[in-house]
Scaffold this active site. Structure first.
Site, PDB file in Angstrom:
ATOM      1  N   VAL A  57       0.864  -1.188   0.000  1.00 45.45           N
ATOM      2  CA  VAL A  57       0.000   0.000   0.000  1.00 45.45           C
ATOM      3  C   VAL A  57       0.899   1.237   0.000  1.00 45.45           C
ATOM      4  O   VAL A  57       1.734   1.405   0.885  1.00 45.45           O
ATOM      5  CB  VAL A  57      -0.921   0.025   1.236  1.00 45.45           C
ATOM      6  CG1 VAL A  57      -1.769   1.288   1.255  1.00 45.45           C
ATOM      7  CG2 VAL A  57      -1.805  -1.222   1.261  1.00 45.45           C
TER       8      VAL A  57
ATOM      9  N   VAL B 230       1.016   5.619  -1.046  1.00 41.52           N
ATOM     10  CA  VAL B 230       0.436   6.875  -1.535  1.00 41.52           C
ATOM     11  C   VAL B 230       1.601   7.854  -1.696  1.00 41.52           C
ATOM     12  O   VAL B 230       2.456   7.968  -0.805  1.00 41.52           O
ATOM     13  CB  VAL B 230      -0.607   7.446  -0.547  1.00 41.52           C
ATOM     14  CG1 VAL B 230      -1.079   8.834  -0.986  1.00 41.52           C
ATOM     15  CG2 VAL B 230      -1.799   6.500  -0.413  1.00 41.52           C
TER      16      VAL B 230
ATOM     17  N   GLY C 114      -1.857  12.738   3.745  1.00 43.26           N
ATOM     18  CA  GLY C 114      -2.463  13.671   4.700  1.00 43.26           C
ATOM     19  C   GLY C 114      -3.752  14.293   4.212  1.00 43.26           C
ATOM     20  O   GLY C 114      -4.232  15.284   4.755  1.00 43.26           O
TER      21      GLY C 114
ATOM     22  N   GLY D  36      -5.199   7.830   1.294  1.00 39.80           N
ATOM     23  CA  GLY D  36      -4.787   6.463   1.633  1.00 39.80           C
ATOM     24  C   GLY D  36      -5.978   5.697   2.189  1.00 39.80           C
ATOM     25  O   GLY D  36      -6.202   4.532   1.848  1.00 39.80           O
ATOM     26  N   LYS D  37      -6.737   6.391   3.031  1.00 41.73           N
ATOM     27  CA  LYS D  37      -7.938   5.805   3.620  1.00 41.73           C
ATOM     28  C   LYS D  37      -8.947   5.437   2.528  1.00 41.73           C
ATOM     29  O   LYS D  37      -9.519   4.349   2.539  1.00 41.73           O
ATOM     30  CB  LYS D  37      -8.545   6.829   4.588  1.00 41.73           C
ATOM     31  CG  LYS D  37      -9.571   6.287   5.522  1.00 41.73           C
ATOM     32  CD  LYS D  37      -9.955   7.336   6.563  1.00 41.73           C
ATOM     33  CE  LYS D  37     -11.081   6.814   7.439  1.00 41.73           C
ATOM     34  NZ  LYS D  37     -11.446   7.757   8.505  1.00 41.73           N
TER      35      LYS D  37
ATOM     36  N   TYR E 268      -4.185   1.763  10.069  1.00 42.52           N
ATOM     37  CA  TYR E 268      -5.040   0.609   9.765  1.00 42.52           C
ATOM     38  C   TYR E 268      -6.077   0.378  10.859  1.00 42.52           C
ATOM     39  O   TYR E 268      -7.197  -0.039  10.581  1.00 42.52           O
ATOM     40  CB  TYR E 268      -4.186  -0.642   9.532  1.00 42.52           C
ATOM     41  CG  TYR E 268      -3.433  -0.584   8.219  1.00 42.52           C
ATOM     42  CD1 TYR E 268      -4.123  -0.595   7.014  1.00 42.52           C
ATOM     43  CD2 TYR E 268      -2.047  -0.487   8.172  1.00 42.52           C
ATOM     44  CE1 TYR E 268      -3.455  -0.519   5.797  1.00 42.52           C
ATOM     45  CE2 TYR E 268      -1.362  -0.416   6.962  1.00 42.52           C
ATOM     46  CZ  TYR E 268      -2.074  -0.430   5.780  1.00 42.52           C
ATOM     47  OH  TYR E 268      -1.410  -0.349   4.583  1.00 42.52           O
TER      48      TYR E 268
END
Lengths: 174, 174
Positions: free
Chosen positions: B111, B113, B119, B123-124, B154
């Protein structure tokens, strides 16, 4: 190895590999046992899924739909089974499988040894077969998620919990 | 979502699925962004691997052989990429993938970004896309191995470290 002789003889069958990219010959390794029986390891996937269910029942696992078990086996990178063979009778006494990206990572799932055959070093031998095969496929990162009571079993095989603080995490829906 | 609007519109392409068993349509989801640019999520695997290498360089990951990265992507169950699209220019700004047995378990790997886009909740959003897709494929056990500095990231997404004492373990050769 205790009761079981530790001598293994490689005996590769001429069955074509299921997955070209695995480039793995179907492997059958044989361990001699006293009293005429043999312990045989195999990467064949042609498993009687009801026999596998019986094995999983014996260790108290929750039942899973046969259809999904078939799919999981089909899409695993590697399956290693353990059999007791006596004459032309064979009995499934162990199972393990691994998912993988075929390049970097593998994750081991569903390791099971029949209770009648536990405590003889056979689980260890099964895992060693699995790891050897993964390493021969150039997989460098071999991982698993261990229940608390088997952490020491895997530690003795060279697995480290939370190396450098890396945490195994599971997603739970809200 | 901060800077990014949270409105997503599904826009499925008519590209045939790569893997029949995945039975997944190639998915492109679009998030509008201020200033004319869009953030687009895709499960297409036709990625410029040098652009991916550049993305991984940007976060300081060790380089990996392109040949092996290609193989890993090919044998992942699912790949979700994130792009900034402005007019007919597109830039790879995020990547994630998962291995799976297509039935029970999936494990998320790689994973990333781009630092310029961190920020902002992206990513979420990338992870949510990945999880949503895995769940839509009836995968019940979604797992990963998190470096210490991203455990809280996570956790906020619903991942639990060591649930019921289950330990993530890595094999290290002697």
């Amino acid at each position: 190895m205790g009761f079981w002789k530790s001598l293994f003889t490689g005996a590769e069958t001429d069955t074509p590999p299921r997955d070209k990219d695995l480039s793995a010959k179907t492997l059958t390794e044989v361990s001699s046992q006293d009293r005429g029986a043999q312990i045989v390891f195999s990467t064949e996937r042609d498993i009687d899924l009801y026999e596998l269910e019986e094995l999983c029942d014996a260790v108290g696992w929750a039942r899973r739909p046969i259809r999904k078990v078939r799919k999981a086996i089909e899409h695993s990178f590697l399956v290693v089974t353990m059999w007791e063979v006596q004459g032309n009778r064979r009995r499934l006494i162990g199972f393990s499988r691994a998912t993988s990206d075929h390049a970097f990572n593998a994750t081991i799932w569903d390791v099971v040894v029949h209770p009648d055959y536990q405590g003889k070093g056979l689980g260890k031998t099964l895992m060693k077969q699995l790891i050897k095969k993964l390493r021969s496929e150039d997989i460098s990162n071999v991982t698993l998620f261990a229940d608390p009571h088997v952490v020491d079993f895997y530690r003795n095989l060279g697995f480290m919990p939370d190396p450098e603080g890396i945490k195994g995490m599971f997603w739970y829906p809200d």
